[in-house]
Design an enzyme around this catalytic site. Sequence first.
Site, PDB file in Angstrom:
ATOM      1  N   ASP A 114      29.348  33.773  60.486  1.00 10.19           N
ATOM      2  CA  ASP A 114      29.005  32.417  60.871  1.00 10.19           C
ATOM      3  C   ASP A 114      29.987  31.372  60.422  1.00 10.19           C
ATOM      4  O   ASP A 114      29.948  31.004  59.252  1.00 10.19           O
ATOM      5  CB  ASP A 114      27.576  31.822  60.745  1.00 10.19           C
ATOM      6  N   LYS A 168      31.597  23.117  65.651  1.00 12.42           N
ATOM      7  CA  LYS A 168      32.376  21.869  64.890  1.00 12.42           C
ATOM      8  C   LYS A 168      33.551  21.884  65.233  1.00 12.42           C
ATOM      9  O   LYS A 168      34.007  21.167  66.259  1.00 12.42           O
ATOM     10  CB  LYS A 168      31.998  22.159  63.356  1.00 12.42           C
ATOM     11  N   TYR A 189      22.005  28.770  56.575  1.00 15.65           N
ATOM     12  CA  TYR A 189      21.703  28.154  57.820  1.00 15.65           C
ATOM     13  C   TYR A 189      22.504  28.547  59.020  1.00 15.65           C
ATOM     14  O   TYR A 189      23.796  28.321  58.670  1.00 15.65           O
ATOM     15  CB  TYR A 189      21.565  26.430  57.707  1.00 15.65           C
TER      16      TYR A 189
END
Length: 431
Positions: free
Chosen positions: A241, A269, A149
């Site tokens: 990522d 994050k 994802y």
Amino acid sequence: MSAAPSTTSRSAEIYARATKLLPGGVNSPVRAMRSIGRDPIFIASGSGPVITDVDGNDYIDYVCSWGPLILGHAHPAVINAITEAAHRGTTFGAPTEAEVTLAAEVGQRVPSVQMLRMTSSGTEATMSAIRLARAVTGREKILKFAGAYHGHVDGLLAEAGSGLATQGLPASPGVPKTAAAATTIVPWNDPDALHKTDTGDLAAILVEPVPANMGVVPPEPGFLELLRTRADEIGVLLIFDEVITGFRVARGGAQEHYGVTPDLTIMGKIVGGGLPAAAYGGRRDLMERIAPAGDVYQAGTLSGNPLAVAAALATLSHLNDAAYERLTATTEQLATGLRAAAKGADRAVQVQSLPGLLTVFFSEQPVTNYGDAANCDTEAYGAWCRALLARGVYPPPSQFEAWFPSLAHTSGDVQRTIEAAADAFAEVGPA
Ligand code: KE4
């Protein structure tokens, strides 16, 4: 699976109101607890490793906002930094010195990030990194892995992990056919499939170096190295990522942990310290194509927001070698304890972990790819999660997500978690 019978709790009251005002009652699908067969829990506050719901119940939290809170909730240094920054003004739409300090700090930890551009979300950072890869290569296709994802970018929603895997959505309506066709999907940890993939018109290989959105499924030895070699052979960019792994699995993220260097890195994050911020960065020659240095346009009203930057700097200042040793030990204690707890109840599980990350797969076999993850006993996982919540432990409410132990979790917190997990395994029963 149907939701648990509604109660007269304050959480249930708010949820009833929420479902009329917010789709599914939440602002992001992963917060709903449908896949574990109950309604979401509305949170009132958090402190250290503990969150408290609107009914006054405490939980040892292993979601930690899905990763940003490596220091735990409401860490005093982060709160002070945000408060001080807010007193100076919440946003200017003009540059501040702290953004430059943060870019230097990130580059010091992640040397492949010679230049950085901040965004407000991981999705935005992914979208922008892809645009850059297409611009520098003059090609359009992106290779990604099944079960990964990378945010809700149009072209990347097919065979995606996280909430799509949780809801069993193979893709999303509303994605233009051309966007979907520009994505090539390859099974994770499968060198043969990678070699057989048509690389015509490929701009980039995009990868979560440790996929954590189908649960935590580490790369098999040599697989990341193979991606680097293959990207060079076919002349495409390798994009890591590291929204989840960045500043978590090691000081310098997965690229430090595995010793494989990407061309571009996507961060999120932790790089926002618990506020809405993300970033992408990489080699100077590539990043200098970004406007206004270059011609690849990308912008953001709140990019590099002073509050987020202050929170990020405060967070990173606590992430020294001792912190990573502690996070590693905490994760190890949790993983070992969860394995033993499952064994005690004759429940076959696979606890797969890296420092600061962990998934308990309800599977008899190790999980090495999305197919394996999809074959897990999600009903039993859901029952186990409900039993954990009833015992004051808040796990990710999906088999296809990671637990995020933090530096705020003490050995005592982990011990209490393991005891709750043992009782919860006993409740679910053997398999
Ligand atoms: P955001 O757009 O949610 O900031 O970041 C997207 C993203 C990109 N890359 C990776 C590897 C990610 O894990 C994410 C977002 N992760 C999910 C949890 N698995 C965020 C939680 C949510 O969607 O609400």
